[in-house]
Design an enzyme around this catalytic site. Sequence first.
Site, PDB file in Angstrom:
ATOM      1  N   GLU A 272       0.887  -1.176   0.000  1.00 58.19           N
ATOM      2  CA  GLU A 272       0.000   0.000   0.000  1.00 58.19           C
ATOM      3  C   GLU A 272       0.914   1.213   0.000  1.00 58.19           C
ATOM      4  OE1 GLU A 272      -3.229   0.053  -0.186  1.00 58.19           O
ATOM      5  OE2 GLU A 272      -3.857  -1.963   0.396  1.00 58.19           O
ATOM      6  N   CYS A 306      -2.232   9.366   2.190  1.00 63.40           N
ATOM      7  CA  CYS A 306      -1.904   8.734   0.910  1.00 63.40           C
ATOM      8  C   CYS A 306      -2.948   9.136  -0.130  1.00 63.40           C
ATOM      9  CB  CYS A 306      -1.835   7.224   1.059  1.00 63.40           C
ATOM     10  SG  CYS A 306      -3.276   6.533   1.876  1.00 63.40           S
TER      11      CYS A 306
HETATM   12  P1  NAD Z   1       8.189   5.338   4.683  1.00 65.13           P
HETATM   13  O1  NAD Z   1       8.245   4.565   3.422  1.00 65.13           O
HETATM   14  O2  NAD Z   1       9.302   6.258   4.998  1.00 65.13           O
HETATM   15  O3  NAD Z   1       8.087   4.312   5.940  1.00 65.13           O
HETATM   16  C1  NAD Z   1       7.018   3.417   6.068  1.00 65.13           C
HETATM   17  C2  NAD Z   1       7.450   2.232   6.913  1.00 65.13           C
HETATM   18  O4  NAD Z   1       8.371   1.429   6.191  1.00 65.13           O
HETATM   19  C3  NAD Z   1       8.164   2.594   8.226  1.00 65.13           C
HETATM   20  O5  NAD Z   1       7.724   1.722   9.246  1.00 65.13           O
HETATM   21  C4  NAD Z   1       9.629   2.339   7.890  1.00 65.13           C
HETATM   22  O6  NAD Z   1      10.420   2.026   9.018  1.00 65.13           O
HETATM   23  C5  NAD Z   1       9.510   1.151   6.973  1.00 65.13           C
HETATM   24  N1  NAD Z   1      10.618   0.955   6.011  1.00 65.13           N
HETATM   25  C6  NAD Z   1      11.216   1.896   5.256  1.00 65.13           C
HETATM   26  N2  NAD Z   1      12.129   1.321   4.442  1.00 65.13           N
HETATM   27  C7  NAD Z   1      12.077  -0.018   4.683  1.00 65.13           C
HETATM   28  C8  NAD Z   1      12.769  -1.148   4.161  1.00 65.13           C
HETATM   29  N3  NAD Z   1      13.708  -1.020   3.221  1.00 65.13           N
HETATM   30  N4  NAD Z   1      12.456  -2.375   4.636  1.00 65.13           N
HETATM   31  C9  NAD Z   1      11.500  -2.523   5.584  1.00 65.13           C
HETATM   32  N5  NAD Z   1      10.827  -1.494   6.133  1.00 65.13           N
HETATM   33  C10 NAD Z   1      11.105  -0.256   5.677  1.00 65.13           C
HETATM   34  O7  NAD Z   1       6.779   6.117   4.690  1.00 65.13           O
HETATM   35  P2  NAD Z   1       6.249   7.258   5.689  1.00 65.13           P
HETATM   36  O8  NAD Z   1       6.982   8.521   5.448  1.00 65.13           O
HETATM   37  O9  NAD Z   1       6.150   6.718   7.069  1.00 65.13           O
HETATM   38  O10 NAD Z   1       4.738   7.407   5.170  1.00 65.13           O
HETATM   39  C11 NAD Z   1       4.337   8.201   4.096  1.00 65.13           C
HETATM   40  C12 NAD Z   1       4.176   7.375   2.835  1.00 65.13           C
HETATM   41  O11 NAD Z   1       3.294   6.281   3.056  1.00 65.13           O
HETATM   42  C13 NAD Z   1       3.548   8.180   1.701  1.00 65.13           C
HETATM   43  O12 NAD Z   1       4.179   7.839   0.498  1.00 65.13           O
HETATM   44  C14 NAD Z   1       2.090   7.726   1.716  1.00 65.13           C
HETATM   45  O13 NAD Z   1       1.426   7.905   0.490  1.00 65.13           O
HETATM   46  C15 NAD Z   1       2.270   6.263   2.042  1.00 65.13           C
HETATM   47  N6  NAD Z   1       1.048   5.690   2.595  1.00 65.13           N
HETATM   48  C16 NAD Z   1       0.323   4.860   1.798  1.00 65.13           C
HETATM   49  C17 NAD Z   1      -0.880   4.340   2.264  1.00 65.13           C
HETATM   50  C18 NAD Z   1      -1.705   3.436   1.398  1.00 65.13           C
HETATM   51  O14 NAD Z   1      -2.590   2.769   1.931  1.00 65.13           O
HETATM   52  N7  NAD Z   1      -1.493   3.382   0.095  1.00 65.13           N
HETATM   53  C19 NAD Z   1      -1.325   4.644   3.559  1.00 65.13           C
HETATM   54  C20 NAD Z   1      -0.547   5.491   4.347  1.00 65.13           C
HETATM   55  C21 NAD Z   1       0.645   6.005   3.847  1.00 65.13           C
END
Ligand code: NAD
Length: 516
Positions: A272, A306
Amino acid sequence: MTTTERTELPTADDLRVQVRQAFESVGATVTLGPPGAHPAGVPASTPITGDVLFTIAEDSPEQVDTAIAEATQAFSIWRTTPAPVRGALVARLGELLVEHKAALAALVTIEAGKIVSEALGEVQEMIDICQFAVGLSRQLYGRTIASERPGHRLMETWHPLGVVGVITAFNFPVAVWAWNTAVALVCGDTVVWKPSELTPLTAIACQALIERAASDVGAPASVSRLVLGGRELGERLVDDPRVALLSATGSVRMGREVGPRVAARFGKVLLELGGNNAAVVTPSADLDLAVRAIVFSAAGTAGQRCTTLRRLIAHSSVADELVSRIVAAYRSLPIGVPGADGTLVGPLIHARAYRDMVGALDQARADGGEVFGGERNDMGDEAAYYVAPAVVRMPAQTAVVHNETFAPILYVLTYDSLDEAIALNNEVPQGLSSAIFTTDVREAERFLGADGSDCGIANVNIGTSGAEIGGAFGGEKQTGGGRESGSDAWKAYMRRATNTVNYSSELPLAQGVHFG
Ligand code: NAD
């Protein structure tokens, strides 16, 4: 240009007291150390003031392994527990969420900066998915299919998958865990959750509630485990073959790293990821309704959903009026302390989010864009990032518009034919949410049709954000293709077996094959 309400910021100590009260309410017993207490600790900070409020011990890689082992052990009991009995656990979780809604919402406000109404709404979404999942626990069904062979029954059965690794983003710190966990638990799976490193407090509170629910109904204590820390811990879940399904919510960058790694071990993945959502406003649109929906979708949650509306595709006959009405609405938006009465726009999550916003606005100007709004007001605190939402009239959909900048920037593009509007909607690499504002049924149906919007969510006369849990949630293309929450999204959390039962005394082969 925008009015910023100068509600006085609370002190970090005020917020610490609120956190302790919320922890007491939900029964969370994790030690909240002072800032910098644990050398390798997770800082629990707040965007309201930019302060680190506490430090919490980070889990080690060995502790992640232990959590997966315990969840695997719990799975051996949970998978054969009848689904309606599993539903009783989720029902109890839902009751506890109702009881502690205000406390959990207060933590969401402190950690993610959501205004009170949106924070309460996020907890309500958890309650809603619990109710949905409880009903689902009596509706996990497979098909019976007509067999071509006499005396044979052909059917499919659905079985629990195993341990579900859940990685979540900062902006929905509790709802996304609940979407996954409520459904996974009734499906007979167990869960290991790695929340965003930016929101450990809300995660600890959720964990306290699920542990209490498990104890109240006599479910195994390890049906849902929590690990706190950064992406390295997430990577343990990504690479561990005991994690049958990895459900990861976050940026496209994260999904690009995670997806191939899970696929390389033939694990299942549910992604997601980021959105870049557009609304088309046609000449027949009810502009009063459209403006209200656009302002909520674009400026709500300070542009940090998102599903935030990031692109407005306005017919050239309505674009000027629309922009002037949105700019006027933005001028009167109360921006400030998210916990204060009347605030509609809270802070950005951190300095990097602000830098990204400034960078995107600079690029948009360089591309010929005309920017309204976007100014920062630090409310007297250098570490806090309160910004006025920005509207940018763009001459074209340039590269900066193709990116998801996680901040309140609404790019405005104009179109003359519906084909052109749909092409603009679909041109970006993400495919999460979309909307059309029209009173012409032909335009609406075209937008929803096979040659219309290519997004996982396509709406008519409502904005791009604020989905209900009853529908499947997710998006196409770089948004990752996953579906969570309602409808038949539960199928991603189970494995399907096709069963053929021969209750005759003959052995006819399929396709009329004769063998001996
Ligand atoms: P992010 O990608 O920085 O982090 C999200 C999560 O992933 C965190 O828990 C982080 O620790 C983990 N993570 C990051 N890199 C990783 C890796 N290589 N391996 C494993 N885990 C890893 O995102 P953010 O800044 O927390 O959130 C914002 C983003 O999330 C935006 O792009 C938003 O659109 C998206 N988002 C999408 C949805 C959806 O349902 N489509 C919902 C909420 C947020």
